[in-house]
Design a protein around this motif. Structure first.
Motif, PDB file in Angstrom:
ATOM      1  N   VAL A 307     -25.263  41.055  21.978  1.00 49.83           N
ATOM      2  CA  VAL A 307     -25.002  40.277  20.756  1.00 49.83           C
ATOM      3  C   VAL A 307     -24.095  39.097  21.055  1.00 49.83           C
ATOM      4  O   VAL A 307     -24.332  37.969  20.594  1.00 49.83           O
ATOM      5  CB  VAL A 307     -24.381  41.187  19.673  1.00 49.83           C
ATOM      6  CG1 VAL A 307     -23.889  40.355  18.502  1.00 49.83           C
ATOM      7  CG2 VAL A 307     -25.406  42.200  19.190  1.00 49.83           C
ATOM      8  N   TYR A 308     -23.067  39.338  21.862  1.00 58.62           N
ATOM      9  CA  TYR A 308     -22.170  38.236  22.198  1.00 58.62           C
ATOM     10  C   TYR A 308     -22.866  37.174  23.044  1.00 58.62           C
ATOM     11  O   TYR A 308     -22.559  35.985  22.942  1.00 58.62           O
ATOM     12  CB  TYR A 308     -20.933  38.768  22.925  1.00 58.62           C
ATOM     13  CG  TYR A 308     -19.906  39.349  21.985  1.00 58.62           C
ATOM     14  CD1 TYR A 308     -19.387  38.593  20.930  1.00 58.62           C
ATOM     15  CD2 TYR A 308     -19.465  40.662  22.135  1.00 58.62           C
ATOM     16  CE1 TYR A 308     -18.460  39.126  20.059  1.00 58.62           C
ATOM     17  CE2 TYR A 308     -18.547  41.204  21.262  1.00 58.62           C
ATOM     18  CZ  TYR A 308     -18.044  40.429  20.229  1.00 58.62           C
ATOM     19  OH  TYR A 308     -17.129  40.962  19.366  1.00 58.62           O
ATOM     20  N   GLN A 309     -23.808  37.594  23.865  1.00 56.98           N
ATOM     21  CA  GLN A 309     -24.591  36.607  24.614  1.00 56.98           C
ATOM     22  C   GLN A 309     -25.380  35.709  23.663  1.00 56.98           C
ATOM     23  O   GLN A 309     -25.460  34.494  23.854  1.00 56.98           O
ATOM     24  CB  GLN A 309     -25.542  37.319  25.581  1.00 56.98           C
ATOM     25  CG  GLN A 309     -24.849  37.883  26.803  1.00 56.98           C
ATOM     26  CD  GLN A 309     -25.809  38.616  27.719  1.00 56.98           C
ATOM     27  OE1 GLN A 309     -26.896  39.009  27.292  1.00 56.98           O
ATOM     28  NE2 GLN A 309     -25.425  38.821  28.964  1.00 56.98           N
ATOM     29  N   HIS A 310     -25.947  36.328  22.606  1.00 56.41           N
ATOM     30  CA  HIS A 310     -26.673  35.526  21.619  1.00 56.41           C
ATOM     31  C   HIS A 310     -25.727  34.614  20.850  1.00 56.41           C
ATOM     32  O   HIS A 310     -26.088  33.485  20.497  1.00 56.41           O
ATOM     33  CB  HIS A 310     -27.425  36.449  20.657  1.00 56.41           C
ATOM     34  CG  HIS A 310     -28.679  37.019  21.238  1.00 56.41           C
ATOM     35  ND1 HIS A 310     -29.801  36.262  21.449  1.00 56.41           N
ATOM     36  CD2 HIS A 310     -28.981  38.267  21.685  1.00 56.41           C
ATOM     37  CE1 HIS A 310     -30.753  37.018  21.975  1.00 56.41           C
ATOM     38  NE2 HIS A 310     -30.269  38.236  22.141  1.00 56.41           N
ATOM     39  N   ILE A 311     -24.510  35.104  20.591  1.00 52.91           N
ATOM     40  CA  ILE A 311     -23.528  34.251  19.922  1.00 52.91           C
ATOM     41  C   ILE A 311     -23.226  33.027  20.784  1.00 52.91           C
ATOM     42  O   ILE A 311     -23.167  31.893  20.289  1.00 52.91           O
ATOM     43  CB  ILE A 311     -22.234  35.047  19.634  1.00 52.91           C
ATOM     44  CG1 ILE A 311     -22.497  36.102  18.557  1.00 52.91           C
ATOM     45  CG2 ILE A 311     -21.100  34.115  19.197  1.00 52.91           C
ATOM     46  CD1 ILE A 311     -21.316  37.019  18.314  1.00 52.91           C
ATOM     47  N   ASP A 312     -23.049  33.269  22.078  1.00 54.85           N
ATOM     48  CA  ASP A 312     -22.811  32.139  22.997  1.00 54.85           C
ATOM     49  C   ASP A 312     -23.966  31.144  22.955  1.00 54.85           C
ATOM     50  O   ASP A 312     -23.761  29.930  22.950  1.00 54.85           O
ATOM     51  CB  ASP A 312     -22.648  32.669  24.432  1.00 54.85           C
ATOM     52  CG  ASP A 312     -21.195  32.977  24.744  1.00 54.85           C
ATOM     53  OD1 ASP A 312     -20.340  32.636  23.911  1.00 54.85           O
ATOM     54  OD2 ASP A 312     -20.936  33.559  25.810  1.00 54.85           O
ATOM     55  N   THR A 313     -25.186  31.662  22.918  1.00 51.10           N
ATOM     56  CA  THR A 313     -26.360  30.784  22.898  1.00 51.10           C
ATOM     57  C   THR A 313     -26.387  29.938  21.632  1.00 51.10           C
ATOM     58  O   THR A 313     -26.629  28.726  21.682  1.00 51.10           O
ATOM     59  CB  THR A 313     -27.645  31.623  22.997  1.00 51.10           C
ATOM     60  OG1 THR A 313     -27.607  32.396  24.198  1.00 51.10           O
ATOM     61  CG2 THR A 313     -28.886  30.739  23.016  1.00 51.10           C
ATOM     62  N   TRP A 314     -26.118  30.567  20.483  1.00 49.38           N
ATOM     63  CA  TRP A 314     -26.133  29.815  19.220  1.00 49.38           C
ATOM     64  C   TRP A 314     -24.972  28.825  19.147  1.00 49.38           C
ATOM     65  O   TRP A 314     -25.120  27.720  18.599  1.00 49.38           O
ATOM     66  CB  TRP A 314     -26.073  30.777  18.038  1.00 49.38           C
ATOM     67  CG  TRP A 314     -27.402  31.360  17.685  1.00 49.38           C
ATOM     68  CD1 TRP A 314     -27.795  32.649  17.818  1.00 49.38           C
ATOM     69  CD2 TRP A 314     -28.529  30.657  17.159  1.00 49.38           C
ATOM     70  NE1 TRP A 314     -29.092  32.808  17.412  1.00 49.38           N
ATOM     71  CE2 TRP A 314     -29.571  31.602  16.989  1.00 49.38           C
ATOM     72  CE3 TRP A 314     -28.759  29.328  16.811  1.00 49.38           C
ATOM     73  CZ2 TRP A 314     -30.821  31.241  16.487  1.00 49.38           C
ATOM     74  CZ3 TRP A 314     -30.007  28.977  16.301  1.00 49.38           C
ATOM     75  CH2 TRP A 314     -31.032  29.921  16.149  1.00 49.38           C
ATOM     76  N   LEU A 315     -23.824  29.196  19.700  1.00 49.47           N
ATOM     77  CA  LEU A 315     -22.700  28.253  19.705  1.00 49.47           C
ATOM     78  C   LEU A 315     -23.013  27.035  20.577  1.00 49.47           C
ATOM     79  O   LEU A 315     -22.655  25.902  20.229  1.00 49.47           O
ATOM     80  CB  LEU A 315     -21.436  28.953  20.212  1.00 49.47           C
ATOM     81  CG  LEU A 315     -20.808  29.986  19.254  1.00 49.47           C
ATOM     82  CD1 LEU A 315     -19.651  30.703  19.933  1.00 49.47           C
ATOM     83  CD2 LEU A 315     -20.324  29.307  17.975  1.00 49.47           C
ATOM     84  N   ALA A 316     -23.691  27.270  21.704  1.00 48.30           N
ATOM     85  CA  ALA A 316     -24.099  26.143  22.536  1.00 48.30           C
ATOM     86  C   ALA A 316     -25.097  25.256  21.809  1.00 48.30           C
ATOM     87  O   ALA A 316     -25.038  24.018  21.881  1.00 48.30           O
ATOM     88  CB  ALA A 316     -24.704  26.660  23.839  1.00 48.30           C
ATOM     89  N   PHE A 317     -26.026  25.881  21.054  1.00 47.93           N
ATOM     90  CA  PHE A 317     -27.000  25.113  20.271  1.00 47.93           C
ATOM     91  C   PHE A 317     -26.297  24.332  19.169  1.00 47.93           C
ATOM     92  O   PHE A 317     -26.624  23.169  18.873  1.00 47.93           O
ATOM     93  CB  PHE A 317     -28.031  26.077  19.675  1.00 47.93           C
ATOM     94  CG  PHE A 317     -29.137  25.389  18.922  1.00 47.93           C
ATOM     95  CD1 PHE A 317     -30.027  24.544  19.570  1.00 47.93           C
ATOM     96  CD2 PHE A 317     -29.293  25.587  17.558  1.00 47.93           C
ATOM     97  CE1 PHE A 317     -31.046  23.901  18.884  1.00 47.93           C
ATOM     98  CE2 PHE A 317     -30.309  24.962  16.874  1.00 47.93           C
ATOM     99  CZ  PHE A 317     -31.193  24.116  17.527  1.00 47.93           C
ATOM    100  N   LEU A 318     -25.280  24.961  18.559  1.00 48.63           N
ATOM    101  CA  LEU A 318     -24.513  24.277  17.510  1.00 48.63           C
ATOM    102  C   LEU A 318     -23.771  23.071  18.093  1.00 48.63           C
ATOM    103  O   LEU A 318     -23.678  22.013  17.460  1.00 48.63           O
ATOM    104  CB  LEU A 318     -23.511  25.263  16.893  1.00 48.63           C
ATOM    105  CG  LEU A 318     -22.610  24.731  15.778  1.00 48.63           C
ATOM    106  CD1 LEU A 318     -23.443  24.217  14.624  1.00 48.63           C
ATOM    107  CD2 LEU A 318     -21.645  25.814  15.308  1.00 48.63           C
ATOM    108  N   SER A 319     -23.252  23.229  19.314  1.00 47.94           N
ATOM    109  CA  SER A 319     -22.579  22.099  19.951  1.00 47.94           C
ATOM    110  C   SER A 319     -23.557  20.948  20.184  1.00 47.94           C
ATOM    111  O   SER A 319     -23.223  19.770  19.997  1.00 47.94           O
ATOM    112  CB  SER A 319     -21.988  22.569  21.291  1.00 47.94           C
ATOM    113  OG  SER A 319     -21.353  21.512  21.965  1.00 47.94           O
TER     114      SER A 319
END
Length: 325
Positions: A307-319
């Motif tokens: 789940v945290y890996q997916h959070i990292d992915t979405w945060l990178a997309f948000l950036s």
């Protein structure tokens, strides 16, 4: 008599045979599911010298040789050659299973599974591997039988292996004991650590090496990765939450609904893929509890890391979105 250990499953059998009156014998507590095969027994009547049957001395119950005994009875004989087994009834049953695995009319898969259930009940302290050897099954099959047989009953903390040594079911317990003993006795030898913790010398060597390197003695890598991923996500999230000098955008009440109604997203492959990725309503509704309950306890750490890996992915997309905006 001492309890039969897995490494001596063949048991104490008297090598010499002696004639015993057939009338004194008790029919076998056989691991077979059916009755004696009379056709097979009659075929043995033609054999001039049958091997001795195996009998439990304490109970005079036949362990191995009911077809031979039936053949002798049909032939009108008054006695039969017997070898004695000096053990209790539980040991005698294991011996009966062993005797019918590789000789004569061999046990079927169903009969071996039924025998394994009895052995699990009689010797819950035996390891799955030891029972598998005794019943002629795979270790995986015995593990499944044990789970179905014991259900929610309390489980033993250790089991006896084929070599007769008791080992903990959860290896982390022994490793933690070894680490504690090592902290109290830093000069202890590997053999002393192993004996104090109930583990092998090789495991004691691995625990000492981990402790000297400052690592967890159990080797819980998933938990360490879990914390690292969590820290990465939090740090990145904090960096993204720096006050933005650009004019604030009015919040959208239902952003997913707005995006779903957009034809440019609905009618393009990339747009539909993005909508599918954004649709997490199953987690927000009552389905979240069901999804969480579906994951076994031993994989919760892996799920958290994922789940945290997916959070990292979405945060990178948000950036990326913010840089593009």
């Amino acid at each position: 008599m001492t309890e039969l250990a897995p490494r001596t499953q063949k048991g104490p059998i008297v090598p010499r045979s002696e004639p015993v009156a057939i009338a004194a014998l008790v029919p076998a507590d056989s691991p077979r599911s059916g009755e004696v095969d009379l056709a097979y027994a009659r075929s043995l009547m033609e054999v001039r010298e049958l091997p001795p049957i195996l009998v439990c001395r304490r109970t005079m119950r036949v362990i191995d040789g009911m077809h031979r005994l039936t053949a002798a009875t049909l032939a009108g004989r008054a006695d039969i050659d017997v070898r004695y087994f000096d053990g209790d009834e539980k040991e005698a049953f294991v011996q009966a299973v062993q005797a019918n695995l590789h000789r004569g009319r061999r046990l079927s898969q169903q009969e071996r599974a039924a025998a394994a259930r009895r052995i699990v009940a009689a010797y819950p302290q035996w390891s799955n591997r030891a029972i598998a050897q005794a019943a002629g099954l795979s270790t995986k099959t015995v593990a499944a039988i044990r789970r179905r047989s014991t259900g929610n009953e309390p489980q033993l903390n250790s089991r006896v292996g084929r070599d007769g040594r008791a080992r903990p079911v959860d290896p982390s317990v022994g490793r933690e004991r070894a680490a504690a003993h090592l902290r109290e006795h830093p000069d202890a030898s590997l053999r002393q650590i192993a004996e104090a913790a109930g583990i092998s010398v090789g495991t004691a060597r691995d625990v000492r090496a981990r402790v000297e390197r400052g690592e967890d003695p159990v080797g819980r890598r998933a938990a360490v990765r879990d914390d690292r991923v969590l820290l990465t996500a939090v740090e990145r999230n904090n960096r993204l939450r720096v006050p933005d000098p650009r004019p604030a955008v009015a919040p959208v009440k239902d952003p997913l609904a707005v995006l779903t109604r957009d034809p440019s997203l609905r009618f393009s492959e990339a747009g539909r893929q993005l909508l599918r990725l954004l649709d997490n309503r199953a987690l927000l509704d009552a389905g979240g509890d069901a999804l969480s309950a579906a994951v076994p306890l031993h994989n919760r750490a892996a799920l958290t890391a994922a789940v945290y890996q997916h959070i990292d992915t979405w945060l990178a997309f948000l950036s990326m979105l913010e840089r593009a905006g």
